[in-house]
Design an enzyme around this catalytic site. Structure first.
Site, PDB file in Angstrom:
ATOM      1  N   ASP A 134       0.841  -1.187   0.000  1.00 50.42           N
ATOM      2  CA  ASP A 134       0.000   0.000   0.000  1.00 50.42           C
ATOM      3  C   ASP A 134       0.881   1.243   0.000  1.00 50.42           C
ATOM      4  O   ASP A 134       1.784   1.376   0.831  1.00 50.42           O
ATOM      5  CB  ASP A 134      -0.920  -0.009   1.224  1.00 50.42           C
ATOM      6  N   HIS A 141      -4.479  13.738   1.388  1.00 45.47           N
ATOM      7  CA  HIS A 141      -4.711  12.895   2.566  1.00 45.47           C
ATOM      8  C   HIS A 141      -3.485  12.922   3.487  1.00 45.47           C
ATOM      9  O   HIS A 141      -3.613  13.117   4.706  1.00 45.47           O
ATOM     10  CB  HIS A 141      -5.019  11.456   2.144  1.00 45.47           C
ATOM     11  N   GLU A 210     -10.552   3.783   4.179  1.00 41.05           N
ATOM     12  CA  GLU A 210      -9.648   4.518   3.304  1.00 41.05           C
ATOM     13  C   GLU A 210     -10.041   4.201   1.871  1.00 41.05           C
ATOM     14  O   GLU A 210      -9.954   3.050   1.437  1.00 41.05           O
ATOM     15  CB  GLU A 210      -8.182   4.164   3.578  1.00 41.05           C
ATOM     16  N   GLU A 212      -9.373   3.972  -1.818  1.00 43.00           N
ATOM     17  CA  GLU A 212      -8.157   3.854  -2.624  1.00 43.00           C
ATOM     18  C   GLU A 212      -8.466   3.261  -3.998  1.00 43.00           C
ATOM     19  O   GLU A 212      -9.463   2.569  -4.184  1.00 43.00           O
ATOM     20  CB  GLU A 212      -7.119   2.952  -1.930  1.00 43.00           C
ATOM     21  N   ASP A 244      -9.308   0.288   2.451  1.00 38.88           N
ATOM     22  CA  ASP A 244      -8.289  -0.163   3.406  1.00 38.88           C
ATOM     23  C   ASP A 244      -8.769   0.203   4.806  1.00 38.88           C
ATOM     24  O   ASP A 244      -8.327   1.178   5.410  1.00 38.88           O
ATOM     25  CB  ASP A 244      -6.968   0.544   3.052  1.00 38.88           C
ATOM     26  N   ARG A 248      -8.004   3.349  13.821  1.00 41.13           N
ATOM     27  CA  ARG A 248      -7.072   4.445  14.119  1.00 41.13           C
ATOM     28  C   ARG A 248      -6.512   4.382  15.527  1.00 41.13           C
ATOM     29  O   ARG A 248      -5.371   4.785  15.769  1.00 41.13           O
ATOM     30  CB  ARG A 248      -7.781   5.789  13.927  1.00 41.13           C
ATOM     31  N   GLN A 251      -3.889   1.783  15.591  1.00 34.72           N
ATOM     32  CA  GLN A 251      -2.763   2.280  14.787  1.00 34.72           C
ATOM     33  C   GLN A 251      -1.870   3.251  15.563  1.00 34.72           C
ATOM     34  O   GLN A 251      -0.642   3.142  15.548  1.00 34.72           O
ATOM     35  CB  GLN A 251      -3.328   2.966  13.543  1.00 34.72           C
ATOM     36  N   LYS A 264      -4.599  -2.535  10.402  1.00 35.18           N
ATOM     37  CA  LYS A 264      -4.966  -2.702   8.993  1.00 35.18           C
ATOM     38  C   LYS A 264      -5.209  -4.162   8.609  1.00 35.18           C
ATOM     39  O   LYS A 264      -5.983  -4.430   7.682  1.00 35.18           O
ATOM     40  CB  LYS A 264      -3.824  -2.187   8.098  1.00 35.18           C
ATOM     41  N   THR A 268      -9.136  -5.884   4.211  1.00 33.80           N
ATOM     42  CA  THR A 268      -9.032  -4.897   3.141  1.00 33.80           C
ATOM     43  C   THR A 268      -9.981  -5.377   2.045  1.00 33.80           C
ATOM     44  O   THR A 268      -9.902  -6.539   1.636  1.00 33.80           O
ATOM     45  CB  THR A 268      -7.591  -4.831   2.594  1.00 33.80           C
ATOM     46  N   GLU A 375     -10.441  12.297   8.286  1.00 28.48           N
ATOM     47  CA  GLU A 375     -10.424  13.648   7.713  1.00 28.48           C
ATOM     48  C   GLU A 375     -11.800  14.302   7.812  1.00 28.48           C
ATOM     49  O   GLU A 375     -11.914  15.464   8.173  1.00 28.48           O
ATOM     50  CB  GLU A 375      -9.976  13.581   6.249  1.00 28.48           C
TER      51      GLU A 375
END
Lengths: 429, 429
Positions: A134, A141, A210, A212, A244, A248, A251, A264, A268, A375
Site C-alpha cells: 500500500d 490525505h 480509506e 483507494e 483499506d 485508528r 494504529q 490494517k 481490506t 479527515e
C-alpha cells in the site's frame, strides 16, 4: 462506440467500453471461473471458450488454459497484448453493430448457458494475491492527516515528495466486495497522558475507511531486475477500488517504529471486477503537482499521475437511508502507479502476477471530498451528518460502506468499477 | 537416543533427534519434492513413499498426497499430531537399534534410489510463502539500535514492552540459503544536514545482516478467529534461521512514517531445512525478562520465550579466511512465537500454512554477540576486525554471510539448522 446488444437501458459501469474481468460462481455451477461483466449481465468465459466462442480469435492453448482457472493469475501473466486482443474480441462479440459471425448473439441455447444476470452470480477474489503493498500517493490525505498529528509545517515527512512512500500490507486478509468484517479488538492507549502508559484491550472505537484505487500486477519481474517507469505500464493488468479499513486507535499505539500492523490487517476490501489497463488508461490525467525535482528513475509525465475518475463513498446504517458522504476524484494522486512500480523494484524486489498495489487514500482538500472518516471528522473531533439527521465520527456496528467509481459518460463510454462494499459486524469475541 | 545407521562419524546438525524437512531436487530428478536430512544424507520422501516405505504407518491418502507436492504446505497443513507421527516413524526407520521390518536399511536397491548424499542435492524454498511478517522480539537489539538513534533514555518506544511489535515484510523476495543477492541501489540521503534535503540514487553503502529465528505456520486460522497463546503452538509447523538483509542508508531515509520497505524487500534468506516444532520445543527456555504486566491475551510462561540455541555468524570475503563475527544465543528474545501469533491474530487477521514469522534480530549486549553489523560497528562508526586483519563496518561486495544454529549436544542429540548463507554480488545496474 455503439452499445452492446446485451446492455439494458439502465446506466451501467460495465458498458461495452469497459469489459472488466472477474471470477464468478453461480447456483448451477459452484466452480470458480473467469467472466466479464457487460451491462447487468456476466459472460462466463470458461463456458464461452468451451463452446468454441473464441474460435474466430484462433486462441492459443495458453489462453484457453488461463480461462479454465479459478483465478485470473494465468490470464494476467499472458501480458497486455493478449488482454487487448481478448477484450477487443469480446467487444466485437457483444457489439450491436458487429459484422462477425456471432455464435453468442445468434444462439439462445448458448446465451442461456453462459450469459447470466449479474444479480445471479457470486463474485470471488479475482486473483490469488501474492504480496499486497500500500502506497501513500494521495498528497492531500497525507497532508491533512499529518497536519492533524504534527501541525501543517511538519505534516509531510522530508521524503514525501522524493519517493512514493509505501509499506507492505497483509495479503491474506484482502477480501472481495460484499464480505462482512468484524470490528477488530486490540491494544489501545485510552489516555496517552497517564504515566506509566497502560494500554487496554478493547474493540476499536475509531474504525475508519480509506478510499483507494489499486492495481493488480500482470507481468512480473525477476529478482534483481528493476522495472523502469516507461516499462511499468506493461506490468499492470488492471485496476480495482479498495477500502483499506483502518482502526485508528490501534494504529496510533502500535505503529512506531515499524508502521501499521493490526490496525490494517483485519481486512481490506476490493471491488470484484478488474478494469483492464486498456480500459482505464484513456482517463489518465494530471494529478497533484509535485514541484520537487525527482531522481531520474522516478521521472514521469505529469499528465499520467491522476485519473479522470469520479469516486463516491456511501454510508448506510443497518436501518436508515444511504448517505453519500464523499465525492472525490482520481485526480487527487501525486504518484502514478508506474512510479510506484519503478520505486518498488528499483532495489531488485520481484513483483509477481497477482500482486496488489494500493494508491493510498484519495482525498481532496474540502469538507465533502475526503477519502477517510478521520479527515471528514477532523481527527475524530467534529461529527458529520447523515441524511437521516444522525451523526458519525467513525463507523458504528452494522454500518455498511460502499465505494463507487467510474470514468467516461453515462452510456456506452462508461468505464466503472461497480461496488466495493462491506459491513462492519460487532467485535469478535 | 542411540544414533542412526546413516549418520557419519562427523558431528552433524541433522542427527536422528532432528529429522528436519525440506524440498530438494537432484541431477537424476529435477522435480522438487519433500525430503528429510539425516547426517550427511537426505531421504527422498516422495521416492520412499512410492516404494511403500510408509506402509507400516498405514499412511492416509492425505499424507501420501502431501509427500507428492513441490512444497511442504500440504504436509504442514496436516497438523502437529501427523508431523509427530511421521517424524517418529522416520526416526524408527533410521535408528541403529530399530526392531521394525526395515525396508530401507535392508535394501541396497532402495537406498540407492532414495538416500542421497546431502552434497548431491539442491535445496529449494521449503514452503510457498503466503505472507511474511517480521517481529522485533530481540530486546537487546531493539535497545542498542534505538540508543544509537535516540539515546538510551528513548531507545524503546512506549509500546515495546506491551506488545510484540512487528511489520509485514515482502514474501516474494524470500530466498533459500545459497542464493546470491545483488547489493541494492536506492534513494539515500548522504547529508541529512543540508537544506533542502536532496537524496541521491546510489548503491547501498551500509548493507547489513540481521540474524533471526523464524517459524513457519502449519495450521492456519479463519479470518475473525484469533488464536490464543495456548493454542498457538499447534499452529507452528517448524523453525528456520533467517538473515533479514538490510540496507541501513536506504532505511533511514525511507522508513518514516510507514516502516522499512526497499531497505528490506530486495532479499531475505532462510535456511532450507525446517526443524519441526517437536524437535526444537524441548529447547525452549527463559528468554529476556519482561517486567511489564501484560494484557491477558499475551500472557505466557516466561520459560517459553527463548531457546537454548547456539547461534553463530560467519563472514567470508571472496578470498581470505572465514571469521566467526558473532556467537550469540536464542535466549535473547523477549516474546515467544506463541505470543507473536496471538498478537498477530487478535484483531482477526488470518494466518495460512506457509506464512513466515521472523523473530527480529537476535543480539546480546556484548561486543561479540550481536546479530547485526550496525551493532557490531557501533552505528557504522567503529570497524571490527576479520581474522586476516582486514576490517569491516558493513558488507563489501562478494562477502558471504553464513548463519548457523544448533541445540543439544554434539552427537545423536544435536538439533541444528545447517546453513543460512548468502553472498552479496555487486550492485545491479
Amino acid at each position: 462506440m455503439a452499445g452492446s446488444w446485451v446492455e439494458s437501458g439502465k446506466k451501467s459501469d460495465f458498458s461495452i467500453s469497459n469489459i472488466p474481468f472477474g471470477i464468478i460462481s453461480n447456483d448451477k455451477n459452484h466452480l470458480h471461473r473467469p467472466a466479464i461483466a457487460i451491462g447487468d449481465h456476466v459472460l462466463d468465459l470458461q463456458g464461452f471458450a468451451a463452446a468454441g466462442g473464441f474460435a474466430e480469435l484462433k486462441p492459443s492453448d495458453a489462453l484457453l488454459s488461463s480461462l479454465n482457472q479459478v483465478t485470473l493469475n494465468d490470464f494476467a501473466t499472458l501480458g497486455r497484448p493478449v488482454h487487448r486482443t481478448v477484450r477487443k474480441y469480446i467487444q466485437e462479440v457483444l457489439a450491436e453493430d458487429t459484422n462477425m459471425p456471432n455464435v453468442l448473439r445468434d444462439s439462445s441455447v448458448l446465451r442461456e448457458k453462459v450469459l447470466f444476470p449479474l444479480s445471479s452470480v457470486k463474485n470471488h477474489l479475482p486473483m490469488a494475491i501474492g504480496d499486497y503493498t500500500d502506497f501513500f500517493a494521495g498528497r492531500h490525505h497525507a497532508f491533512t492527516v499529518g497536519s492533524l498529528f504534527r501541525g501543517p509545517d511538519n505534516a509531510l515527512q522530508p521524503n514525501y515528495h522524493h519517493l512514493p512512500v509505501g509499506y507492505h500490507g497483509r495479503a491474506s486478509s484482502v477480501v472481495v466486495s460484499g464480505t462482512a468484517l468484524h470490528r477488530p479488538r486490540g491494544q489501545i492507549l485510552a489516555d496517552p497522558t497517564a504515566k506509566p502508559q497502560r494500554p487496554t484491550f478493547e474493540a476499536s472505537k475509531r474504525l475508519d475507511i480509506e478510499l483507494e484505487l489499486a492495481c493488480f500486477v500482470g507481468k512480473g519481474n525477476a529478482m534483481g531486475k528493476p522495472v523502469s517507469v516507461k516499462e511499468a505500464s506493461e506490468h499492470i493488468f488492471g485496476y480495482v477500488l479498495m477500502n483499506d479499513w483502518s482502526a485508528r486507535d490501534i494504529q496510533t499505539w502500535e505503529y512506531v517504529p515499524l508502521g501499521p500492523f493490526n490496525a490494517k490487517n483485519f481486512g481490506t476490501t476490493i471491488s470484484p471486477w478488474i478494469v483492464l489497463a486498456d480500459a482505464l488508461n484513456p482517463y489518465m490525467t494530471t494529478g497533484i503537482a509535485n514541484e520537487t525535482p525527482l531522481l531520474e528513475y522516478l521521472q514521469e509525465d505529469p499528465g499520467r499521475t491522476g485519473f479522470e475518475l469520479s469516486l463516491e463513498v456511501d454510508l448506510a446504517p443497518l436501518s436508515g437511508p444511504t448517505t453519500t458522504i464523499s465525492r472525490t476524484s482520481g485526480r487527487n494522486l501525486m504518484w502514478s502507479f508506474a512510479q510506484m512500480i519503478a520505486h518498488h523494484t528499483v532495489g531488485g524486489c520481484p513483483l509477481r502476477a497477482g500482486d496488489l498495489l494500493g494508491s493510498g487514500t484519495i482525498s481532496g482538500l474540502n469538507d465533502d471530498d475526503r477519502g477517510s472518516l478521520l479527515e471528514m471528522s477532523k481527527g475524530g473531533k467534529t461529527p458529520f451528518k447523515l441524511s437521516d439527521g444522525s451523526e458519525r465520527v467513525f463507523l458504528k456496528d452494522n454500518d455498511s460502506i460502499n465505494i463507487r467509481g467510474w470514468a467516461g459518460g453515462e452510456g456506452a463510454s462508461r468505464v466503472g468499477f461497480g461496488h466495493c462494499s462491506g459491513t462492519i459486524l460487532p467485535a469478535i469475541s
